[in-house]
Design an enzyme around this catalytic site. Structure first.
Site, PDB file in Angstrom:
ATOM      1  N   LYS A 116       0.808  -1.226   0.000  1.00  0.00           N
ATOM      2  CA  LYS A 116       0.000   0.000   0.000  1.00  0.00           C
ATOM      3  C   LYS A 116       0.839   1.273   0.000  1.00  0.00           C
ATOM      4  CE  LYS A 116      -3.659  -2.325   2.326  1.00  0.00           C
ATOM      5  NZ  LYS A 116      -5.075  -2.268   2.481  1.00  0.00           N
ATOM      6  N   GLU A 200      -3.885   8.007   6.961  1.00  0.00           N
ATOM      7  CA  GLU A 200      -4.683   8.543   5.857  1.00  0.00           C
ATOM      8  C   GLU A 200      -5.810   9.363   6.441  1.00  0.00           C
ATOM      9  OE1 GLU A 200      -4.675   5.100   2.445  1.00  0.00           O
ATOM     10  OE2 GLU A 200      -6.567   5.518   3.428  1.00  0.00           O
ATOM     11  N   HIS A 235     -16.698  -4.829   5.266  1.00  0.00           N
ATOM     12  CA  HIS A 235     -15.702  -4.650   4.196  1.00  0.00           C
ATOM     13  C   HIS A 235     -15.765  -5.739   3.135  1.00  0.00           C
ATOM     14  CE1 HIS A 235     -14.182  -1.459   6.591  1.00  0.00           C
ATOM     15  NE2 HIS A 235     -13.575  -2.222   7.476  1.00  0.00           N
ATOM     16  N   ARG A 292      -4.529  -8.884  -9.250  1.00  0.00           N
ATOM     17  CA  ARG A 292      -5.096 -10.170  -9.671  1.00  0.00           C
ATOM     18  C   ARG A 292      -6.465  -9.927 -10.291  1.00  0.00           C
ATOM     19  NH1 ARG A 292      -9.064 -10.019  -5.928  1.00  0.00           N
ATOM     20  NH2 ARG A 292      -8.479  -9.132  -3.927  1.00  0.00           N
TER      21      ARG A 292
HETATM   22  P1  ADP Z   1      -7.912  -4.050   2.888  1.00  0.00           P
HETATM   23  O1  ADP Z   1      -6.731  -4.310   2.027  1.00  0.00           O
HETATM   24  O2  ADP Z   1      -7.740  -4.570   4.294  1.00  0.00           O
HETATM   25  O3  ADP Z   1      -9.207  -4.449   2.267  1.00  0.00           O
HETATM   26  P2  ADP Z   1      -8.410  -1.262   2.219  1.00  0.00           P
HETATM   27  O4  ADP Z   1      -7.353  -0.234   2.189  1.00  0.00           O
HETATM   28  O5  ADP Z   1      -8.898  -1.750   0.890  1.00  0.00           O
HETATM   29  O6  ADP Z   1      -7.926  -2.472   3.123  1.00  0.00           O
HETATM   30  O7  ADP Z   1      -9.644  -0.734   3.065  1.00  0.00           O
HETATM   31  C1  ADP Z   1     -10.709  -1.576   3.409  1.00  0.00           C
HETATM   32  C2  ADP Z   1     -11.930  -0.760   3.769  1.00  0.00           C
HETATM   33  O8  ADP Z   1     -11.686   0.076   4.911  1.00  0.00           O
HETATM   34  C3  ADP Z   1     -12.399   0.188   2.696  1.00  0.00           C
HETATM   35  O9  ADP Z   1     -13.206  -0.459   1.745  1.00  0.00           O
HETATM   36  C4  ADP Z   1     -13.157   1.210   3.530  1.00  0.00           C
HETATM   37  O10 ADP Z   1     -14.415   0.675   3.876  1.00  0.00           O
HETATM   38  C5  ADP Z   1     -12.339   1.320   4.780  1.00  0.00           C
HETATM   39  N1  ADP Z   1     -11.322   2.398   4.628  1.00  0.00           N
HETATM   40  C6  ADP Z   1     -10.022   2.230   4.307  1.00  0.00           C
HETATM   41  N2  ADP Z   1      -9.387   3.422   4.230  1.00  0.00           N
HETATM   42  C7  ADP Z   1     -10.303   4.363   4.509  1.00  0.00           C
HETATM   43  C8  ADP Z   1     -10.282   5.804   4.580  1.00  0.00           C
HETATM   44  N3  ADP Z   1      -9.158   6.498   4.377  1.00  0.00           N
HETATM   45  N4  ADP Z   1     -11.418   6.441   4.893  1.00  0.00           N
HETATM   46  C9  ADP Z   1     -12.565   5.740   5.133  1.00  0.00           C
HETATM   47  N5  ADP Z   1     -12.655   4.411   5.087  1.00  0.00           N
HETATM   48  C10 ADP Z   1     -11.552   3.704   4.776  1.00  0.00           C
END
Ligand code: ADP
Length: 447
Positions: A116, A200, A235, A292
């Protein structure tokens, strides 16, 4: 083109890859665990090899056994599907050491976009919009507090190596940030073997919008437009659709083009998805890149008429993408419902077991991607998804109606599935209007 490939996966995606192979004239070798011995799709493979007991660690995640099967079957390439080893760059390296082509990115490109923090660096250079926050991993509490102050609360602490929605903490003020940071680092180290965390901006009430991209080994990368996957629970995506309802087309085109540039800048070949959160004003912020093919790829296939799994095999074999960006036209609207063997009335408890009756829907614009059938037993060892129902129609409203019709035809007995929940959602006013946020379903289920 390859003569023969091995599919390092199971269930609906293994069947999806077998289908792609048949149409390309490539032989498909399946592996299976003892828990999947009776799975009907194995009969459609050119060869099926047992690689161990039910627990994934002893079969689908066991690299030595997979490589042994690949060597016995004399395959030229391995398709990982999604989940299991699909995003493990050490597996890609091992394939390379054994002169087996991994159908997906090189380990370098996977390392660059799969991490990330690294992915954000590439994104910034490629002009992909990212969240305000820390440039990279943070180690120092005072430094973190300063960055959070500049970013503006609320912020979210995330693990660089995180996945599956784990390792995240929302902090609404400095006190919360300071008390969370050490714990987040320790947790990340325990869960992912990497204690790096970053900050973030936390976005409330966002939508999940992602861009499908495909890259080849000749420096080309093309986007296949966006998908909206805001209907989620914990999620986990439940419904996906394309195009994203109500999004300004010019804005989304810019983001899609930026996503394609990002993939190109990492010299990435194969299918990739660049995930974003989108705020109310339709500003995009990149979440991460999935290196993927994804569960929800069919909705993109339905609106573009392309076969993403075949494309992933073609580019791995060294062929250039056989069309140009301007040839990718969007037609109509597609929706996918994930059919999970879970009981929505019992907090989505998994319901493994024998399916006595499986009558899938059909008719115009309906596609079912599933390995299940009457007499199939859902093993308790794996993911609860037993299939995906996808529909396509000229407009979103017609697609919603078609999905309701198809769900009404779908009979799965006696195990519980998410079909009744989907039926309810197709009638839900908020969803039908379009533009729901990622917490919509959780609010609906509570209320
Ligand atoms: P993972 O790889 O664990 O799935 P992500 O970075 O894709 O992690 O984030 C998973 C979920 O967490 C997102 O779909 C969202 O619902 C929430 N999320 C992640 N980052 C943020 C953010 N900056 N603000 C609000 N929600 C977030």
């Amino acid at each position: 083109m390859f003569k023969r490939i091995l599919i390092a996966n199971r269930g609906e995606i293994a069947l999806r890859i077998i289908r792609a192979c048949k149409e390309l004239g490539v032989e498909a070798v399946c592996v299976y665990s003892e828990a999947d011995r009776e799975a009907p799709y194995l009969r459609l493979a050119d060869r099926a090899i047992c690689i161990g007991p039910g627990p994934a660690r002893e079969s689908y995640l066991n690299i030595a056994r997979l490589i042994a099967a690949a060597e016995i079957a004399e395959v030229e390439a391995i398709h990982p599907g999604y989940g299991f080893l699909a995003e493990r760059s050490d597996f890609v390296e091992i394939c390379r050491e054994h002169s087996i082509e991994f159908i997906g990115p090189s380990p370098e490109a996977m390392g660059a976009l799969g991490d990330k923090v690294e992915a954000k660096r590439f994104a910034k250079k490629a002009g992909v919009p990212i969240f305000p926050g820390s440039e990279g991993a943070i180690d120092d509490e005072d430094e973190a507090a300063k960055i959070a102050e500049e970013t503006g609360y609320p912020v979210i602490l995330k693990a660089a190596a995180g996945g599956g929605g784990r390792g995240m903490r929302v902090c609404r003020n400095e006190k919360e940030l300071r008390s969370n940071i050490k714990q987040a680092q320790n947790e990340a180290l325990a869960a992912f073997g990497n204690g790096s965390v970053f900050i973030e901006k936390f976005l409330e009430n966002a939508r999940h919008v992602e861009v499908q991209v495909i890259g080849d080994k000749h420096g080309n990368s093309i986007h296949l437009w966006e998908r909206d996957c805001s209907m989620q629970r914990r999620h986990q995506k439940i419904i996906e659709e394309a195009p994203g309802p109500g999004i300004d087309r010019k804005r989304v085109q810019e983001v899609c083009e930026a996503a394609a540039r990002l993939v190109r800048s990492a010299e990435y070949s194969g299918a990739a998805t660049v995930e974003f959160l989108m705020d109310k004003d339709q500003n995009f912020y990149m979440l991460e890149v999935n290196t993927r093919v994804q569960v929800e790829h069919p909705v993109t296939e339905m609106i573009t008429g392309l076969d993403i799994v075949q494309l992933s095999i073609l580019v791995a074999a060294g062929e250039p993408i056989p069309f140009k960006q301007e040839d990718v036209k969007v037609r109509g609207h597609a929706i996918e419902c994930r059919i999970n063997a879970e009981d929505p009335d019992k907090n989505f408890m998994p319901c493994a077991g024998r399916i006595n009756t499986w009558i899938p829907p059909g008719g115009p614009g309906v596609r079912v991607d599933s390995h299940a059938c009457s007499g199939y037993t859902v093993p308790p060892n794996y993911d609860s998804m037993v299939g995906k129902l996808i529909v396509h129609a000229d407009t979103r409203d017609k697609a919603l109606d078609r999905m309701a019709r198809a769900l009404g035809e779908f009979t799965v007995e006696p195990i519980k599935t998410t079909i009744p929940l989907h039926l309810r959602l197709m009638q839900d006013e908020g969803f039908r209007k379009g533009g729901i946020d990622i917490h919509y379903l959780e609010r609906l289920l509570k209320g």
